[in-house]
Scaffold this motif. Sequence first.
Motif, PDB file in Angstrom:
ATOM      1  N   VAL A 114      17.043  87.360  82.967  1.00  0.00           N
ATOM      2  CA  VAL A 114      17.753  86.232  82.199  1.00  0.00           C
ATOM      3  C   VAL A 114      18.584  85.155  82.969  1.00  0.00           C
ATOM      4  N   PHE A 115      19.292  85.747  83.921  1.00  0.00           N
ATOM      5  CA  PHE A 115      20.373  85.126  84.707  1.00  0.00           C
ATOM      6  C   PHE A 115      19.741  84.721  86.155  1.00  0.00           C
ATOM      7  N   ILE A 116      18.804  85.120  86.612  1.00  0.00           N
ATOM      8  CA  ILE A 116      18.477  84.754  88.192  1.00  0.00           C
ATOM      9  C   ILE A 116      16.797  84.331  88.109  1.00  0.00           C
ATOM     10  N   VAL A 117      15.937  85.231  87.510  1.00  0.00           N
ATOM     11  CA  VAL A 117      14.683  84.890  87.623  1.00  0.00           C
ATOM     12  C   VAL A 117      14.192  83.748  86.757  1.00  0.00           C
ATOM     13  N   TYR A 118      14.665  83.495  85.350  1.00  0.00           N
ATOM     14  CA  TYR A 118      14.392  82.545  84.740  1.00  0.00           C
ATOM     15  C   TYR A 118      14.810  81.196  85.164  1.00  0.00           C
TER      16      TYR A 118
ATOM     17  N   SER B 236      11.239 106.248  86.083  1.00  0.00           N
ATOM     18  CA  SER B 236      12.556 106.024  86.405  1.00  0.00           C
ATOM     19  C   SER B 236      13.530 105.895  85.074  1.00  0.00           C
ATOM     20  N   ILE B 237      14.892 106.337  85.198  1.00  0.00           N
ATOM     21  CA  ILE B 237      15.902 106.043  84.168  1.00  0.00           C
ATOM     22  C   ILE B 237      15.978 104.495  84.079  1.00  0.00           C
ATOM     23  N   PRO B 238      15.715 103.820  82.928  1.00  0.00           N
ATOM     24  CA  PRO B 238      15.748 102.385  82.688  1.00  0.00           C
ATOM     25  C   PRO B 238      17.415 101.979  82.929  1.00  0.00           C
ATOM     26  N   ASP B 239      17.655 100.898  83.367  1.00  0.00           N
ATOM     27  CA  ASP B 239      19.171 100.196  83.318  1.00  0.00           C
ATOM     28  C   ASP B 239      19.284  98.965  82.589  1.00  0.00           C
ATOM     29  N   ALA B 240      19.710  98.992  81.524  1.00  0.00           N
ATOM     30  CA  ALA B 240      19.686  97.862  80.456  1.00  0.00           C
ATOM     31  C   ALA B 240      20.433  96.691  81.214  1.00  0.00           C
ATOM     32  N   GLY B 241      21.619  96.964  82.084  1.00  0.00           N
ATOM     33  CA  GLY B 241      22.178  95.910  82.583  1.00  0.00           C
ATOM     34  C   GLY B 241      21.768  95.174  83.435  1.00  0.00           C
ATOM     35  N   PHE B 242      20.824  95.936  84.530  1.00  0.00           N
ATOM     36  CA  PHE B 242      20.129  95.215  85.538  1.00  0.00           C
ATOM     37  C   PHE B 242      18.908  94.726  84.800  1.00  0.00           C
ATOM     38  N   ASP B 243      18.343  95.327  84.046  1.00  0.00           N
ATOM     39  CA  ASP B 243      17.081  94.735  83.240  1.00  0.00           C
ATOM     40  C   ASP B 243      17.216  93.547  82.484  1.00  0.00           C
ATOM     41  N   ILE B 244      18.524  93.327  82.156  1.00  0.00           N
ATOM     42  CA  ILE B 244      18.785  92.095  81.424  1.00  0.00           C
ATOM     43  C   ILE B 244      19.347  90.949  82.429  1.00  0.00           C
ATOM     44  N   LEU B 245      20.115  91.236  83.373  1.00  0.00           N
ATOM     45  CA  LEU B 245      20.894  90.478  84.129  1.00  0.00           C
ATOM     46  C   LEU B 245      19.764  89.715  85.314  1.00  0.00           C
TER      47      LEU B 245
ATOM     48  N   ILE C 210      16.163  87.695  73.348  1.00  0.00           N
ATOM     49  CA  ILE C 210      16.696  86.469  72.869  1.00  0.00           C
ATOM     50  C   ILE C 210      16.743  85.426  74.245  1.00  0.00           C
ATOM     51  N   GLY C 211      17.242  85.932  75.163  1.00  0.00           N
ATOM     52  CA  GLY C 211      17.095  85.108  76.450  1.00  0.00           C
ATOM     53  C   GLY C 211      15.797  84.878  76.967  1.00  0.00           C
ATOM     54  N   THR C 212      14.809  85.741  76.751  1.00  0.00           N
ATOM     55  CA  THR C 212      13.413  85.321  76.975  1.00  0.00           C
ATOM     56  C   THR C 212      13.049  84.002  75.832  1.00  0.00           C
ATOM     57  N   GLY C 213      13.366  84.148  74.993  1.00  0.00           N
ATOM     58  CA  GLY C 213      13.123  83.360  73.674  1.00  0.00           C
ATOM     59  C   GLY C 213      13.657  81.682  74.019  1.00  0.00           C
ATOM     60  N   PHE C 214      14.800  81.991  74.641  1.00  0.00           N
ATOM     61  CA  PHE C 214      15.381  80.717  75.027  1.00  0.00           C
ATOM     62  C   PHE C 214      14.677  79.965  76.377  1.00  0.00           C
ATOM     63  N   PHE C 215      14.401  81.013  77.403  1.00  0.00           N
ATOM     64  CA  PHE C 215      13.579  80.352  78.444  1.00  0.00           C
ATOM     65  C   PHE C 215      12.144  79.761  77.857  1.00  0.00           C
ATOM     66  N   LEU C 216      11.509  80.472  77.182  1.00  0.00           N
ATOM     67  CA  LEU C 216      10.190  79.887  76.849  1.00  0.00           C
ATOM     68  C   LEU C 216      10.505  78.745  75.664  1.00  0.00           C
ATOM     69  N   GLY C 217      11.765  78.772  74.770  1.00  0.00           N
ATOM     70  CA  GLY C 217      11.847  77.287  74.190  1.00  0.00           C
ATOM     71  C   GLY C 217      12.158  76.136  75.093  1.00  0.00           C
TER      72      GLY C 217
END
Length: 309
Positions: free
Chosen positions: A267-271, A255-264, A204-211
Amino acid sequence: MFIEQAYSKKFDIIKYLPIPIIFMLLMLLNYVAVVALNLDVDKLIQDEITRKGTNRVFFETMLPLAIFLIMLLVWVKFVNKQSIRSLTTAREKVDWKRIFFSFGLWSAVTILLTVVAYYAEPANYEINFKPVPFAILAAIAVVLVPMQTSFEEYLFRGYLMQGIGIATRSKLIPLITTSVMFGVMHIANPEIEKLGYILLLYYIGTGFFLGIMTLMDDGMELALGFHAANNLVTALLITSDWTALQTDSVLKDYSIPDAGFDILLPVFIVYPILLFIFSKKYKWSGWREKLTGKLILKDTNNETGYSHD
């Protein structure tokens, strides 16, 4: 003004419904089947790869969305009587330099982040490169991945953004609606099963970024370039056993995925950083007006007007 271009005296929201309804119903039925039958999506994908091979499964995954792109563009052209240019951009012609800049920027960032991750923790990765399968993958991906990502962009950031915007006389409503729909579309992905529904925040965050990018730039060019780079470079560069797209890529990630890091991180830094770069390069201004403004649509000569609160 991007949204207003789809308006004419003959505008009919009913004509906008068939393709989005068909596509979203297919996505919903896929998700219901996974839940109701308690399907192991990871196992299903692995079984398909064992039977058919990675490249064939990849091809069969991409092909339906490429067909949907053609269907959507034909529908817009001959049913809605709208030009593909006006579905794409408010400029007099599509700005390919914007597409290539966005594609190049995100490709470079993706490759850099992957290289850094590889050298930081090499034990998490395996060199997966095989010349012949990779060459076949590249041939399939270069053609079909941009069609797949373009379908999603034309559907959500173009077709639905314009249709919902004109129907509601708003820009904020279609921005929110299409971003949420874009996120929910990924609900049946194996990544969701692995990491949980919290990963929907990333989509959803990616959708907002693109929108936001589309509305601020008065066109989809930057979104088209970004989305194509994201999926194409990822498909060629790195794969894992728990993602929706498994390929004969250069690297395999264990690697074992990390949902918290993968989202934060995105969405909140790179975008936000990317939006800042684009805003400076293309001199964006009037953020409130372009993102929350109301539309005033004139009924004569296909003219449009614009106002905001």
